[in-house]
Design an enzyme around this catalytic site. Sequence first.
Site, PDB file in Angstrom:
ATOM      1  N   ASN A  19      69.133  33.480  22.801  1.00 11.40           N
ATOM      2  CA  ASN A  19      68.088  34.458  22.745  1.00 11.40           C
ATOM      3  C   ASN A  19      68.436  35.956  23.027  1.00 11.40           C
ATOM      4  O   ASN A  19      68.034  37.026  22.343  1.00 11.40           O
ATOM      5  CB  ASN A  19      66.961  34.570  23.826  1.00 11.40           C
ATOM      6  N   SER A  27      65.138  36.458  13.413  1.00 10.37           N
ATOM      7  CA  SER A  27      64.138  37.576  13.250  1.00 10.37           C
ATOM      8  C   SER A  27      63.669  37.421  11.770  1.00 10.37           C
ATOM      9  O   SER A  27      64.378  37.252  10.746  1.00 10.37           O
ATOM     10  CB  SER A  27      64.790  39.054  13.483  1.00 10.37           C
ATOM     11  N   TYR A  80      71.456  45.044  12.175  1.00 10.69           N
ATOM     12  CA  TYR A  80      70.554  43.981  12.784  1.00 10.69           C
ATOM     13  C   TYR A  80      70.356  42.969  11.976  1.00 10.69           C
ATOM     14  O   TYR A  80      70.271  41.771  12.236  1.00 10.69           O
ATOM     15  CB  TYR A  80      69.420  44.688  13.567  1.00 10.69           C
ATOM     16  N   ALA A  97      71.414  42.182   9.316  1.00  7.80           N
ATOM     17  CA  ALA A  97      72.750  41.276   8.750  1.00  7.80           C
ATOM     18  C   ALA A  97      73.035  40.461  10.103  1.00  7.80           C
ATOM     19  O   ALA A  97      73.335  39.226   9.619  1.00  7.80           O
ATOM     20  CB  ALA A  97      73.800  42.266   8.474  1.00  7.80           C
ATOM     21  N   SER A  98      73.073  40.755  11.174  1.00  7.14           N
ATOM     22  CA  SER A  98      73.351  39.970  12.286  1.00  7.14           C
ATOM     23  C   SER A  98      72.285  38.569  12.592  1.00  7.14           C
ATOM     24  O   SER A  98      72.872  37.656  12.643  1.00  7.14           O
ATOM     25  CB  SER A  98      73.166  40.623  13.405  1.00  7.14           C
ATOM     26  N   LYS A  99      71.094  39.003  12.072  1.00  6.72           N
ATOM     27  CA  LYS A  99      70.155  37.880  12.440  1.00  6.72           C
ATOM     28  C   LYS A  99      70.164  37.087  11.169  1.00  6.72           C
ATOM     29  O   LYS A  99      69.798  35.881  11.429  1.00  6.72           O
ATOM     30  CB  LYS A  99      68.680  38.385  12.542  1.00  6.72           C
TER      31      LYS A  99
HETATM   32  N1  LIG Z   1      60.938  42.284  20.193  1.00  3.75           N
HETATM   33  C1  LIG Z   1      61.024  41.818  19.062  1.00  3.75           C
HETATM   34  O1  LIG Z   1      59.975  42.544  18.364  1.00  3.75           O
HETATM   35  C2  LIG Z   1      61.884  40.941  18.338  1.00  3.75           C
HETATM   36  C3  LIG Z   1      61.686  40.795  16.927  1.00  3.75           C
HETATM   37  C4  LIG Z   1      62.464  39.865  16.604  1.00  3.75           C
HETATM   38  C5  LIG Z   1      63.540  39.068  17.279  1.00  3.75           C
HETATM   39  N2  LIG Z   1      63.715  39.700  18.462  1.00  3.75           N
HETATM   40  C6  LIG Z   1      64.813  38.950  19.041  1.00  3.75           C
HETATM   41  O2  LIG Z   1      64.553  38.335  20.189  1.00  3.75           O
HETATM   42  C7  LIG Z   1      65.578  38.382  21.179  1.00  3.75           C
HETATM   43  C8  LIG Z   1      64.944  38.669  22.447  1.00  3.75           C
HETATM   44  O3  LIG Z   1      64.228  40.047  22.362  1.00  3.75           O
HETATM   45  P1  LIG Z   1      63.371  40.880  23.301  1.00  3.75           P
HETATM   46  O4  LIG Z   1      62.627  41.664  22.725  1.00  3.75           O
HETATM   47  O5  LIG Z   1      62.937  40.010  24.455  1.00  3.75           O
HETATM   48  O6  LIG Z   1      64.416  41.899  23.939  1.00  3.75           O
HETATM   49  P2  LIG Z   1      64.537  42.573  25.515  1.00  3.75           P
HETATM   50  O7  LIG Z   1      63.622  42.518  26.134  1.00  3.75           O
HETATM   51  O8  LIG Z   1      65.468  43.927  25.078  1.00  3.75           O
HETATM   52  O9  LIG Z   1      65.910  41.585  26.116  1.00  3.75           O
HETATM   53  C9  LIG Z   1      67.166  41.497  25.725  1.00  3.75           C
HETATM   54  C10 LIG Z   1      67.791  40.441  26.614  1.00  3.75           C
HETATM   55  O10 LIG Z   1      69.198  40.312  25.971  1.00  3.75           O
HETATM   56  C11 LIG Z   1      70.181  40.445  27.007  1.00  3.75           C
HETATM   57  N3  LIG Z   1      71.245  41.010  26.518  1.00  3.75           N
HETATM   58  C12 LIG Z   1      71.425  42.185  25.556  1.00  3.75           C
HETATM   59  N4  LIG Z   1      72.638  42.442  25.346  1.00  3.75           N
HETATM   60  C13 LIG Z   1      73.447  41.281  25.911  1.00  3.75           C
HETATM   61  C14 LIG Z   1      74.782  41.211  26.184  1.00  3.75           C
HETATM   62  N5  LIG Z   1      75.720  42.064  25.559  1.00  3.75           N
HETATM   63  N6  LIG Z   1      75.023  40.091  26.872  1.00  3.75           N
HETATM   64  C15 LIG Z   1      74.341  39.289  27.404  1.00  3.75           C
HETATM   65  N7  LIG Z   1      72.998  39.514  27.591  1.00  3.75           N
HETATM   66  C16 LIG Z   1      72.573  40.640  26.444  1.00  3.75           C
HETATM   67  C17 LIG Z   1      69.289  41.508  28.157  1.00  3.75           C
HETATM   68  O11 LIG Z   1      69.754  41.372  29.384  1.00  3.75           O
HETATM   69  P3  LIG Z   1      69.634  42.549  30.385  1.00  3.75           P
HETATM   70  O12 LIG Z   1      68.342  42.532  30.578  1.00  3.75           O
HETATM   71  O13 LIG Z   1      70.398  41.910  31.759  1.00  3.75           O
HETATM   72  O14 LIG Z   1      70.349  43.788  29.789  1.00  3.75           O
HETATM   73  C18 LIG Z   1      67.882  41.031  28.039  1.00  3.75           C
HETATM   74  O15 LIG Z   1      67.645  39.982  28.775  1.00  3.75           O
HETATM   75  C19 LIG Z   1      66.836  39.143  20.745  1.00  3.75           C
HETATM   76  O16 LIG Z   1      67.717  38.231  20.014  1.00  3.75           O
HETATM   77  C20 LIG Z   1      65.902  39.909  19.635  1.00  3.75           C
HETATM   78  O17 LIG Z   1      66.561  40.178  18.607  1.00  3.75           O
HETATM   79  C21 LIG Z   1      62.938  40.468  19.130  1.00  3.75           C
END
Ligand SMILES: NC(=O)c1ccc[n+]([C@@H]2O[C@H](COP(=O)([O-])OP(=O)(O)OC[C@H]3O[C@@H](n4cnc5c(N)ncnc54)[C@H](OP(=O)(O)O)[C@@H]3O)[C@@H](O)[C@H]2O)c1
Length: 251
Positions: free
Chosen positions: A92, A144, A157, A159-161
């Site tokens: 995640n 995503s 982003y 591209a990564s997903k």
């Molecule tokens: N929010 C959206 O609208 C959305 C939509 C589509 C997909 N997503 C995907 O869903 C996933 C979770 O997103 P979220 O919205 O919950 O994000 P978030 O609240 O920003 O949380 C991101 C999490 O990733 C961890 N993280 C970030 N960089 C890291 C690294 N280099 N090494 C280890 N851990 C790292 C962070 O750890 P710390 O807290 O310790 O920094 C945090 O726990 C992501 O992959 C995101 O791309 C999100």
Amino acid sequence: MIRLDGWRVLVTGGGRGIGAACCRLFARAGAAVWVHYRSDEASADAVRAELESLSAEPHRVSAAEISEPSSVRGLLSAVDETWGRLDCVVNNAGIWVRNPIDELDVDRLQETLRVNVDGPFLVAREALPLLRRSRNASIVNITSTAGQRGEAFYSPYGASKGAIIAATKGWSTELAPDVRVNSVAPGWVDTEMCVEPFADGGRQAIEAGIPLGRVASPEDIAGPVLFLASPLARHITGEIVNVNGGSVLCG
Ligand SMILES: NC(=O)c1ccc[n+]([C@@H]2O[C@H](COP(=O)([O-])OP(=O)(O)OC[C@H]3O[C@@H](n4cnc5c(N)ncnc54)[C@H](OP(=O)(O)O)[C@@H]3O)[C@@H](O)[C@H]2O)c1
């Protein structure tokens, strides 16, 4: 109700947002959860404390930089020494960084690819020996909508997903029948990642374009993750489940 009593589950980025919602739902279903985080120790500790109130399983919390092979190896070694196996890994953790192609910042491009692509690959590689000791093994990758329709100004982003969607399909056949591999692809979710686009009326504008009329909560994403990990999905592998309120992906 899905019951996963006795299961061992690792959630990367489990300290907040979607990851924290996954941790809570797996714990409610009876699993022991390893809450991984990178820097926000207080938040990850708070999630672990909450899990302890949800179930008496031996939940754990620890930090790792998921783009660093040695750090990921350390994380999975600790899981191995403590639990000896994993039933599910939720890949995640991720970052969402603006990077318009006109003024491409190569450092930011590489950071996005390292965290969002190298990270899940490294976690999967190190977790495989532990997953192969389970009779229920699966990986659920959080991708995503952006990985399917692209995302203007955030194309690294997207591209990564997209890379992780392709990886999901590749791993699913490579690892069958030992480990199922699926993805959940959220649209907009109410987490810290989206504070900026939701500000100043942005949220209302975004919601106007979502057929179900709202952005997802983290719990809306955690449900499909739990389902894909569970035995109810035992004949599903290589799938991408879109959780976006009915938004059209292509065209
Ligand atoms: N929010 C959206 O609208 C959305 C939509 C589509 C997909 N997503 C995907 O869903 C996933 C979770 O997103 P979220 O919205 O919950 O994000 P978030 O609240 O920003 O949380 C991101 C999490 O990733 C961890 N993280 C970030 N960089 C890291 C690294 N280099 N090494 C280890 N851990 C790292 C962070 O750890 P710390 O807290 O310790 O920094 C945090 O726990 C992501 O992959 C995101 O791309 C999100």
